[in-house]
Design a protein around this motif. Structure first.
Motif, mmCIF file in Angstrom:
data_model
loop_
_atom_site.group_PDB
_atom_site.id
_atom_site.type_symbol
_atom_site.label_atom_id
_atom_site.label_comp_id
_atom_site.label_asym_id
_atom_site.label_seq_id
_atom_site.Cartn_x
_atom_site.Cartn_y
_atom_site.Cartn_z
ATOM 1 N N ARG A 60 -37.851 15.811 -38.056
ATOM 2 C CA ARG A 60 -38.717 15.457 -39.177
ATOM 3 C C ARG A 60 -39.193 14.005 -39.080
ATOM 4 N NH1 ARG A 60 -36.536 14.565 -45.138
ATOM 5 N NH2 ARG A 60 -35.858 12.748 -44.002
ATOM 6 N N ASP A 61 -38.238 13.080 -38.871
ATOM 7 C CA ASP A 61 -38.571 11.658 -38.976
ATOM 8 C C ASP A 61 -39.165 11.069 -37.714
ATOM 9 O OD1 ASP A 61 -37.607 11.791 -41.491
ATOM 10 O OD2 ASP A 61 -35.600 11.066 -40.981
ATOM 11 N N ALA B 154 -55.389 17.736 -35.085
ATOM 12 C CA ALA B 154 -56.163 18.743 -35.805
ATOM 13 C C ALA B 154 -56.298 18.389 -37.278
ATOM 14 C CB ALA B 154 -55.512 20.113 -35.657
ATOM 15 N N ASN B 155 -55.418 17.521 -37.761
ATOM 16 C CA ASN B 155 -55.419 17.188 -39.184
ATOM 17 C C ASN B 155 -55.887 15.775 -39.480
ATOM 18 O OD1 ASN B 155 -54.369 19.281 -41.097
ATOM 19 N ND2 ASN B 155 -52.992 19.505 -39.365
ATOM 20 N N GLY C 77 -48.241 12.884 -39.916
ATOM 21 C CA GLY C 77 -48.529 12.103 -41.117
ATOM 22 C C GLY C 77 -47.728 12.615 -42.301
ATOM 23 N N GLU C 78 -47.449 11.691 -43.181
ATOM 24 C CA GLU C 78 -46.586 11.955 -44.335
ATOM 25 C C GLU C 78 -47.110 13.103 -45.197
ATOM 26 O OE1 GLU C 78 -43.155 11.040 -45.707
ATOM 27 O OE2 GLU C 78 -43.995 9.149 -44.993
ATOM 28 N N LYS D 147 -46.079 21.611 -43.707
ATOM 29 C CA LYS D 147 -46.387 22.993 -43.358
ATOM 30 C C LYS D 147 -46.103 23.298 -41.894
ATOM 31 C CE LYS D 147 -51.343 22.198 -42.791
ATOM 32 N NZ LYS D 147 -52.680 22.567 -43.202
ATOM 33 N N TYR D 148 -45.930 22.253 -41.066
ATOM 34 C CA TYR D 148 -45.641 22.482 -39.650
ATOM 35 C C TYR D 148 -44.148 22.401 -39.339
ATOM 36 C CZ TYR D 148 -50.635 21.700 -39.093
ATOM 37 O OH TYR D 148 -51.974 21.784 -39.189
ATOM 38 N N MET D 149 -43.374 21.970 -40.331
ATOM 39 C CA MET D 149 -41.956 21.719 -40.067
ATOM 40 C C MET D 149 -41.226 22.956 -39.545
ATOM 41 S SD MET D 149 -40.870 18.816 -40.053
ATOM 42 C CE MET D 149 -39.105 18.955 -40.141
ATOM 43 N N SER D 150 -41.482 24.116 -40.136
ATOM 44 C CA SER D 150 -40.768 25.327 -39.730
ATOM 45 C C SER D 150 -41.020 25.611 -38.262
ATOM 46 C CB SER D 150 -41.216 26.521 -40.573
ATOM 47 O OG SER D 150 -40.879 26.300 -41.904
ATOM 48 N N PHE D 151 -42.285 25.523 -37.865
ATOM 49 C CA PHE D 151 -42.619 25.809 -36.465
ATOM 50 C C PHE D 151 -41.967 24.796 -35.540
ATOM 51 C CE2 PHE D 151 -45.357 25.162 -32.760
ATOM 52 C CZ PHE D 151 -45.316 26.433 -32.214
#
Lengths: 166, 355
Positions: free
Chosen positions: B181-182, B349-350, B190-191, B196-200
């Protein structure tokens, strides 16, 4: 490259996608979400605790400053009161002194006045008594002087001598 | 002073060992030809997926220790049978009147005699039915999947009690989750959008890492060194990147802002190519690293048997040991790099426009 394409197994690819997506969905529901949430909550909790500790510290400091201020105020007030009391005492003493002085002066003046009037009265009485006594003495003397005829005559003569007939 | 002497002595020893080892190898070259090709075949076989889970085999006694796995074929209807029917490629399996033969870890449809026809490049020309078998790699993935569900499920549950402090294996796993995560997700995505991408990212990190580690065990599975597996993982990264991309991302690909119009036209195909190259590099990197690691490690282990000298073999052993330690590092490193680059692509992408 040819070897890579030859090695590529569609079945394995299919299972990989299926298993991975399945694993992802299961873990998301039963592991990642609760884990990340719990960690987040804990971090929030720690952050909040730190913040409130900081706040408490600040409050404590404020309180201490307040105490200091109140103490100082009280001290000043006490000093003021003492000063005032001292002033008051001095005032009272001075006033008392003044009053005593004027009273004493008054008494003295009265006494003097009384003494003076008493003196006058005494003198007046003394005068009267002296006058009375004088008259009595004179009377007694006259009586004694005029006890014989010749003496009376003598007197008349002397008096007549004094009287000059013009 | 003392240290440098030790280093010198070691260097001399290594020189002596290697020269005598090489010498021994040179003299025995004739007799070792058979063993050498056998080792090569063994390594090749190991790198491939397999239809049965062989723990070890004895070539002289022609016996295999392990267990068969289900074979699932699509050949005008679903055909399911045990891989024990192939007898490790030695016999033809007959299922519903069709004949199948295992040849170089692939299933081919053959005649009852099991004839394999070849073209001029010595490639089999027989029909290959669609093979959805539960192979050794699939079993390994299932195993790791269950292990992950078990471990992380327990970690998740452990937060409910004990004041939200993890216990047991969770104490080891939690810092890793936080690391992803960190150190991976937040700096790259980005914070605001990392959640939403953490699970993947978490799943792919631990999945690759655990499979890499499983490859280091004597079970000798090579899941992450299989092109189909890395292709699937890279494809998922590719899909997630492009399906969650914002306008700014596509703008940078097809109509690069801030450059002359002519350059925009030139850049568009290059950028578009980049969209595919990025996940392609992910796929090749993981595949090549894990395969190379296995090949080198197994070759050095094989050298132990080739040298047959009291100096060469222990040296090979020491080398294999050192390399195993390095491979442990590589196992974690490759998982990290794959996750890191995936996160980087998600971040791209974001990205918000900032000109």
């Amino acid at each position: 490259m040819e070897k890579l394409i030859n090695d590529f197994s569609f079945g394995l690819f299919f299972w990989q996608i299926l298993l991975f997506v399945g694993l992802l969905l299961i873990l998301r529901k039963f592991a990642w979400k609760p884990i990340l949430e719990a960690v987040n909550n804990r971090e929030e909790g720690i952050k909040n605790a730190l913040e409130s500790a900081e706040e408490a510290k600040k409050e404590m400091q404020n309180l201490q400053a307040d105490n200091e201020r109140i103490l100082n105020e009280a001290r000043a007030e006490r000093d003021g009161l003492l000063k005032e009391a001292r002033q008051l005492k001095e005032n009272i003493i001075a006033e008392a002194k003044n009053e005593a002085q004027t009273e004493a002066d008054k008494i003295v003046a009265q006494a003097q006045a009384t003494i003076a009037s008493e003196k006058k009265a005494a003198i007046a009485e003394l005068k009267n008594q002296v006058a009375g006594i004088s008259v009595e003495i004179a009377e007694k003397m006259v009586r004694k002087e005029l006890s014989g005829n010749d003496k009376q005559l003598e007197l008349v003569e002397s008096m007549l001598e004094d009287v000059t007939l013009n | 002073m003392q240290k440098s002497t030790v280093v010198k002595i070691l260097l001399i020893f290594i020189l002596v060992f290697t020269s005598t080892g090489l010498f021994a190898k040179e003299t025995k070259k004739e007799g070792e030809g058979g063993l050498k090709s056998e080792i090569k075949a063994f390594i090749d076989h190991h790198l491939q997926d397999s239809h049965d889970f062989t723990l070890f085999s004895d070539k002289e006694a022609n016996s295999h220790f392990g267990f068969p796995l289900p074979v699932i074929l699509w050949d005008n209807g679903l055909k399911v049978f045990s891989s024990s029917k192939f007898h490790h490629g030695e016999t033809v399996a007959e299922v519903d009147g069709n004949f199948y033969k295992l040849y170089h870890s692939k299933i081919y449809k053959t005649d009852p005699a099991g004839t394999i026809n070849y073209d001029e490049h010595h490639h089999a020309t027989n029909v290959k039915p669609l093979d959805f078998s539960i192979t050794k790699n699939v079993v390994s993935m299932l195993l790791i999947g269950l292990l992950m569900i078990f471990m992380f499920g327990r970690l998740a549950k452990s937060y409910k009690k004990n004041n939200a402090i993890p216990t047991g294996v969770g104490r080891f796993l939690e810092p890793l989750v936080l690391f992803v995560r960190d150190e991976i997700a937040i700096p790259n995505i980005g914070e605001k959008k990392y959640k939403k991408y953490m699970s993947f990212l978490l799943t792919i990190f631990f999945f690759i890492w655990f499979l890499n580690l499983l490859g280091m065990t004597p079970l000798a599975v090579n899941v992450t060194g299989n092109i189909a597996v890395t292709f699937a993982l890279a494809l998922l990264t590719f899909l997630i990147t492009n399906l969650t991309a914002n306008k700014n991302y596509w703008g940078h690909i097809f109509w690069m802002p801030g450059v002359p119009t002519f350059m925009k036209v030139v850049l568009a195909p290059i950028e578009l190519l980049g969209v595919f190259i990025k996940p392609f590099s992910l796929m090749i990197r993981l595949y090549a690293n894990m395969t190379a690691g296995h090949v080198v490690l197994m070759s050095i282990v094989g050298m132990m048997f080739l040298f047959k000298s009291w100096i060469g073999s222990p040296l090979s052993f020491g080398l294999a040991f050192a390399l195993s330690l390095l491979e442990l590092l590589v196992a974690a490193l490759q998982a990290y790099i794959f996750t890191m680059l995936s996160a980087l692509y998600f971040g791209m992408a974001n990205e918000e426009a900032h000109h």
